[in-house]
Design a protein around this motif. Structure first.
Motif, short mmCIF file in Angstrom:
data_model
loop_
_atom_site.label_atom_id
_atom_site.label_comp_id
_atom_site.label_asym_id
_atom_site.label_seq_id
_atom_site.Cartn_x
_atom_site.Cartn_y
_atom_site.Cartn_z
N THR A 21 0.85 -1.19 0.00
CA THR A 21 0.00 0.00 0.00
C THR A 21 0.88 1.24 0.00
O THR A 21 1.98 1.24 0.57
N ALA A 22 0.40 2.26 -0.65
CA ALA A 22 1.13 3.53 -0.68
C ALA A 22 1.18 4.12 0.72
O ALA A 22 0.25 3.96 1.52
N TRP A 23 2.26 4.80 1.01
CA TRP A 23 2.44 5.44 2.31
C TRP A 23 3.10 6.79 2.07
O TRP A 23 3.97 6.93 1.22
N ALA A 24 2.67 7.81 2.84
CA ALA A 24 3.29 9.13 2.71
C ALA A 24 3.17 9.90 4.01
O ALA A 24 2.22 9.72 4.78
N ALA A 29 7.75 9.72 1.00
CA ALA A 29 6.77 8.87 0.29
C ALA A 29 7.37 7.48 0.17
O ALA A 29 8.59 7.32 0.09
N GLY A 30 6.50 6.50 0.16
CA GLY A 30 6.99 5.14 0.03
C GLY A 30 5.85 4.15 -0.01
O GLY A 30 4.73 4.48 -0.39
N CYS A 89 5.31 -10.35 8.45
CA CYS A 89 6.13 -9.18 8.72
C CYS A 89 5.65 -7.98 7.91
O CYS A 89 4.91 -8.14 6.94
N GLU A 90 6.05 -6.81 8.37
CA GLU A 90 5.74 -5.55 7.68
C GLU A 90 7.03 -4.78 7.48
O GLU A 90 7.87 -4.73 8.38
N LEU A 91 7.16 -4.20 6.30
CA LEU A 91 8.32 -3.37 6.00
C LEU A 91 7.83 -2.06 5.42
O LEU A 91 6.93 -2.05 4.56
N LEU A 92 8.39 -0.97 5.86
CA LEU A 92 8.10 0.34 5.32
C LEU A 92 9.30 0.78 4.49
O LEU A 92 10.41 0.93 5.01
N LEU A 93 9.08 0.93 3.19
CA LEU A 93 10.14 1.37 2.28
C LEU A 93 9.89 2.80 1.86
O LEU A 93 8.76 3.16 1.48
N LEU A 94 10.92 3.62 1.95
CA LEU A 94 10.84 5.02 1.55
C LEU A 94 11.62 5.21 0.26
O LEU A 94 12.67 4.60 0.07
N GLU A 95 11.10 6.07 -0.59
CA GLU A 95 11.79 6.38 -1.84
C GLU A 95 13.05 7.16 -1.54
O GLU A 95 13.01 8.15 -0.83
#
Length: 97
Positions: A21-24, A29-30, A89-95
């Motif tokens: 899912t998009a995250w910002a 943003a990521g 697991c969950e990972l948050l990736l940032l641009e």
């Protein structure tokens, strides 16, 4: 990202589910990734245990991405009829531009 995560488990697991899912925030943003990995067999379960221990502090190298957060959100294991482990697991990736 999936390749890097599987490499961390010694390529012993299989991705059974992956959602993105998009995250910002105001400055970043990521994408947030939720994964379920399955490990079957004694060696694979041992690799899954190593993944659970290493994931939160692991420094990933993913082109144009920064892993801002990596968390194990759930673990299920069974011994019968054969050793098996599910890791969520969950990972948050940032641009990283």
């Amino acid at each position: 990202m999936r390749t890097a995560l599987l490499a961390l488990s010694g390529n012993q697991g299989e991705v059974r589910h992956h959602s993105e899912t998009a995250w910002a925030s105001i400055t970043f943003a990521g994408t947030r990734h939720r994964l379920r990995l399955e490990f079957e067999g004694v060696e694979a379960v041992a690799a899954g245990e190593e993944l659970v221990a290493a994931l939160p502090d692991h420094e990933f190298t993913i082109p144009r991405q920064l892993v801002a957060d990596a968390t194990v959100t759930g673990v299920e294991s069974a011994l019968e009829p054969a050793p098996r482990m599910l890791v969520e697991c969950e990972l948050l990736l940032l641009e990283d531009v």
